[in-house]
Design a protein around this motif. Sequence first.
Motif, PDB file in Angstrom:
ATOM      1  N   LEU A  69     -10.138  29.155 -29.707  1.00 39.07           N
ATOM      2  CA  LEU A  69     -10.050  29.011 -28.252  1.00 39.07           C
ATOM      3  C   LEU A  69     -11.190  28.138 -27.734  1.00 39.07           C
ATOM      4  O   LEU A  69     -10.979  27.234 -26.919  1.00 39.07           O
ATOM      5  CB  LEU A  69     -10.078  30.386 -27.580  1.00 39.07           C
ATOM      6  CG  LEU A  69     -10.012  30.384 -26.055  1.00 39.07           C
ATOM      7  CD1 LEU A  69      -8.715  29.755 -25.560  1.00 39.07           C
ATOM      8  CD2 LEU A  69     -10.152  31.806 -25.529  1.00 39.07           C
ATOM      9  N   GLY A  70     -12.389  28.382 -28.223  1.00 37.45           N
ATOM     10  CA  GLY A  70     -13.537  27.562 -27.810  1.00 37.45           C
ATOM     11  C   GLY A  70     -13.371  26.106 -28.198  1.00 37.45           C
ATOM     12  O   GLY A  70     -13.687  25.204 -27.423  1.00 37.45           O
ATOM     13  N   MET A  71     -12.854  25.864 -29.413  1.00 38.37           N
ATOM     14  CA  MET A  71     -12.642  24.480 -29.842  1.00 38.37           C
ATOM     15  C   MET A  71     -11.585  23.790 -28.987  1.00 38.37           C
ATOM     16  O   MET A  71     -11.721  22.610 -28.648  1.00 38.37           O
ATOM     17  CB  MET A  71     -12.234  24.432 -31.313  1.00 38.37           C
ATOM     18  CG  MET A  71     -13.365  24.685 -32.256  1.00 38.37           C
ATOM     19  SD  MET A  71     -12.811  24.466 -33.955  1.00 38.37           S
ATOM     20  CE  MET A  71     -14.221  25.134 -34.821  1.00 38.37           C
ATOM     21  N   THR A  72     -10.553  24.530 -28.624  1.00 40.78           N
ATOM     22  CA  THR A  72      -9.504  23.959 -27.778  1.00 40.78           C
ATOM     23  C   THR A  72     -10.061  23.606 -26.405  1.00 40.78           C
ATOM     24  O   THR A  72      -9.908  22.469 -25.934  1.00 40.78           O
ATOM     25  CB  THR A  72      -8.324  24.949 -27.643  1.00 40.78           C
ATOM     26  OG1 THR A  72      -7.806  25.224 -28.948  1.00 40.78           O
ATOM     27  CG2 THR A  72      -7.227  24.381 -26.773  1.00 40.78           C
ATOM     28  N   LEU A  73     -10.720  24.557 -25.780  1.00 40.12           N
ATOM     29  CA  LEU A  73     -11.276  24.302 -24.441  1.00 40.12           C
ATOM     30  C   LEU A  73     -12.362  23.240 -24.481  1.00 40.12           C
ATOM     31  O   LEU A  73     -12.412  22.357 -23.617  1.00 40.12           O
ATOM     32  CB  LEU A  73     -11.819  25.601 -23.845  1.00 40.12           C
ATOM     33  CG  LEU A  73     -10.784  26.680 -23.543  1.00 40.12           C
ATOM     34  CD1 LEU A  73     -11.471  27.960 -23.086  1.00 40.12           C
ATOM     35  CD2 LEU A  73      -9.787  26.196 -22.523  1.00 40.12           C
ATOM     36  N   GLY A  74     -13.237  23.321 -25.473  1.00 37.00           N
ATOM     37  CA  GLY A  74     -14.308  22.343 -25.588  1.00 37.00           C
ATOM     38  C   GLY A  74     -13.791  20.931 -25.789  1.00 37.00           C
ATOM     39  O   GLY A  74     -14.299  19.970 -25.200  1.00 37.00           O
ATOM     40  N   THR A  75     -12.751  20.800 -26.614  1.00 33.75           N
ATOM     41  CA  THR A  75     -12.162  19.474 -26.844  1.00 33.75           C
ATOM     42  C   THR A  75     -11.530  18.925 -25.571  1.00 33.75           C
ATOM     43  O   THR A  75     -11.716  17.757 -25.226  1.00 33.75           O
ATOM     44  CB  THR A  75     -11.121  19.539 -27.979  1.00 33.75           C
ATOM     45  OG1 THR A  75     -11.768  19.979 -29.170  1.00 33.75           O
ATOM     46  CG2 THR A  75     -10.480  18.184 -28.218  1.00 33.75           C
ATOM     47  N   PRO A  94     -18.889  17.620 -12.556  1.00 35.34           N
ATOM     48  CA  PRO A  94     -20.233  17.381 -13.087  1.00 35.34           C
ATOM     49  C   PRO A  94     -20.497  18.226 -14.342  1.00 35.34           C
ATOM     50  O   PRO A  94     -20.163  19.413 -14.376  1.00 35.34           O
ATOM     51  CB  PRO A  94     -21.157  17.799 -11.944  1.00 35.34           C
ATOM     52  CG  PRO A  94     -20.322  17.633 -10.715  1.00 35.34           C
ATOM     53  CD  PRO A  94     -18.913  17.981 -11.131  1.00 35.34           C
ATOM     54  N   MET A  95     -21.031  17.592 -15.353  1.00 35.86           N
ATOM     55  CA  MET A  95     -21.409  18.234 -16.610  1.00 35.86           C
ATOM     56  C   MET A  95     -20.213  18.706 -17.450  1.00 35.86           C
ATOM     57  O   MET A  95     -20.371  19.554 -18.326  1.00 35.86           O
ATOM     58  CB  MET A  95     -22.359  19.409 -16.350  1.00 35.86           C
ATOM     59  CG  MET A  95     -23.659  19.018 -15.656  1.00 35.86           C
ATOM     60  SD  MET A  95     -24.681  17.911 -16.653  1.00 35.86           S
ATOM     61  CE  MET A  95     -25.202  19.016 -17.955  1.00 35.86           C
ATOM     62  N   ALA A  96     -19.027  18.161 -17.212  1.00 35.11           N
ATOM     63  CA  ALA A  96     -17.855  18.583 -17.990  1.00 35.11           C
ATOM     64  C   ALA A  96     -18.013  18.224 -19.471  1.00 35.11           C
ATOM     65  O   ALA A  96     -17.767  19.068 -20.338  1.00 35.11           O
ATOM     66  CB  ALA A  96     -16.574  17.966 -17.428  1.00 35.11           C
ATOM     67  N   ALA A  97     -18.397  16.991 -19.781  1.00 34.34           N
ATOM     68  CA  ALA A  97     -18.537  16.591 -21.184  1.00 34.34           C
ATOM     69  C   ALA A  97     -19.636  17.392 -21.884  1.00 34.34           C
ATOM     70  O   ALA A  97     -19.395  17.915 -22.981  1.00 34.34           O
ATOM     71  CB  ALA A  97     -18.781  15.090 -21.297  1.00 34.34           C
ATOM     72  N   PRO A  98     -20.816  17.540 -21.291  1.00 28.73           N
ATOM     73  CA  PRO A  98     -21.821  18.365 -21.971  1.00 28.73           C
ATOM     74  C   PRO A  98     -21.398  19.832 -22.117  1.00 28.73           C
ATOM     75  O   PRO A  98     -21.689  20.462 -23.136  1.00 28.73           O
ATOM     76  CB  PRO A  98     -23.059  18.253 -21.076  1.00 28.73           C
ATOM     77  CG  PRO A  98     -22.868  17.010 -20.293  1.00 28.73           C
ATOM     78  CD  PRO A  98     -21.382  16.855 -20.127  1.00 28.73           C
ATOM     79  N   THR A  99     -20.689  20.349 -21.137  1.00 26.77           N
ATOM     80  CA  THR A  99     -20.190  21.725 -21.237  1.00 26.77           C
ATOM     81  C   THR A  99     -19.192  21.827 -22.386  1.00 26.77           C
ATOM     82  O   THR A  99     -19.230  22.772 -23.183  1.00 26.77           O
ATOM     83  CB  THR A  99     -19.538  22.171 -19.917  1.00 26.77           C
ATOM     84  OG1 THR A  99     -20.518  22.108 -18.884  1.00 26.77           O
ATOM     85  CG2 THR A  99     -18.977  23.576 -20.012  1.00 26.77           C
ATOM     86  N   THR A 103     -19.686  23.924 -25.824  1.00 31.09           N
ATOM     87  CA  THR A 103     -18.641  24.880 -26.203  1.00 31.09           C
ATOM     88  C   THR A 103     -18.176  24.621 -27.633  1.00 31.09           C
ATOM     89  O   THR A 103     -17.950  25.557 -28.405  1.00 31.09           O
ATOM     90  CB  THR A 103     -17.458  24.802 -25.223  1.00 31.09           C
ATOM     91  OG1 THR A 103     -17.936  25.058 -23.901  1.00 31.09           O
ATOM     92  CG2 THR A 103     -16.361  25.789 -25.570  1.00 31.09           C
ATOM     93  N   LEU A 104     -18.048  23.351 -27.995  1.00 32.63           N
ATOM     94  CA  LEU A 104     -17.663  23.014 -29.370  1.00 32.63           C
ATOM     95  C   LEU A 104     -18.731  23.463 -30.368  1.00 32.63           C
ATOM     96  O   LEU A 104     -18.414  24.053 -31.404  1.00 32.63           O
ATOM     97  CB  LEU A 104     -17.413  21.507 -29.495  1.00 32.63           C
ATOM     98  CG  LEU A 104     -16.151  21.006 -28.818  1.00 32.63           C
ATOM     99  CD1 LEU A 104     -16.133  19.481 -28.760  1.00 32.63           C
ATOM    100  CD2 LEU A 104     -14.917  21.542 -29.517  1.00 32.63           C
ATOM    101  N   ILE A 105     -19.983  23.194 -30.062  1.00 32.48           N
ATOM    102  CA  ILE A 105     -21.068  23.614 -30.954  1.00 32.48           C
ATOM    103  C   ILE A 105     -21.066  25.129 -31.108  1.00 32.48           C
ATOM    104  O   ILE A 105     -21.150  25.658 -32.224  1.00 32.48           O
ATOM    105  CB  ILE A 105     -22.428  23.115 -30.427  1.00 32.48           C
ATOM    106  CG1 ILE A 105     -22.500  21.582 -30.531  1.00 32.48           C
ATOM    107  CG2 ILE A 105     -23.585  23.773 -31.191  1.00 32.48           C
ATOM    108  CD1 ILE A 105     -23.664  20.966 -29.764  1.00 32.48           C
ATOM    109  N   ALA A 106     -20.948  25.836 -29.989  1.00 34.40           N
ATOM    110  CA  ALA A 106     -20.928  27.306 -30.033  1.00 34.40           C
ATOM    111  C   ALA A 106     -19.737  27.809 -30.846  1.00 34.40           C
ATOM    112  O   ALA A 106     -19.854  28.792 -31.595  1.00 34.40           O
ATOM    113  CB  ALA A 106     -20.898  27.871 -28.616  1.00 34.40           C
ATOM    114  N   SER A 107     -18.598  27.133 -30.739  1.00 33.64           N
ATOM    115  CA  SER A 107     -17.404  27.547 -31.480  1.00 33.64           C
ATOM    116  C   SER A 107     -17.596  27.385 -32.980  1.00 33.64           C
ATOM    117  O   SER A 107     -17.181  28.245 -33.765  1.00 33.64           O
ATOM    118  CB  SER A 107     -16.195  26.741 -31.013  1.00 33.64           C
ATOM    119  OG  SER A 107     -15.946  26.985 -29.657  1.00 33.64           O
TER     120      SER A 107
END
Length: 121
Positions: A69-75, A94-99, A103-107
């Motif tokens: 789920l995190g990888m999907t949302l992060g991507t 604002p900050m969508a790409a860093p967020t 999220t991808l790193i955390a996933s």
Amino acid sequence: MASVQNYRWATVAAGLIGAAGVGLAAAASHAGGEALLRPASMICLAHAPALAALSIAGDRIRMSALAALGMTLGTFLFAGDLVARHFIGSGLFPMAAPTGGMTLIASWLLLSAGALLPGRH
């Protein structure tokens, strides 16, 4: 153990994200989008196979659904923000790409942690 049916959403996400990655690579090559579309393509093409693998793994790896789920949302956040910047001139928010990136790193870290935990029987 959960059935593969329970992880079908991750397979659908993998297919959509993979298709988007190929389309973005083509757009980057033909529409002058190297600066934004190429990295968006790379993020999609890196995470689509991971999502497909997680959908196959099911719950044999603890927390795999949460990692997927995190990888999907992060991507979607990371690549979507880059695509929005290219095509409409501003990001998603604002900050969508860093967020999305965080999220991808955390996933990925969650996936690693889940693999270290005892398996389910």
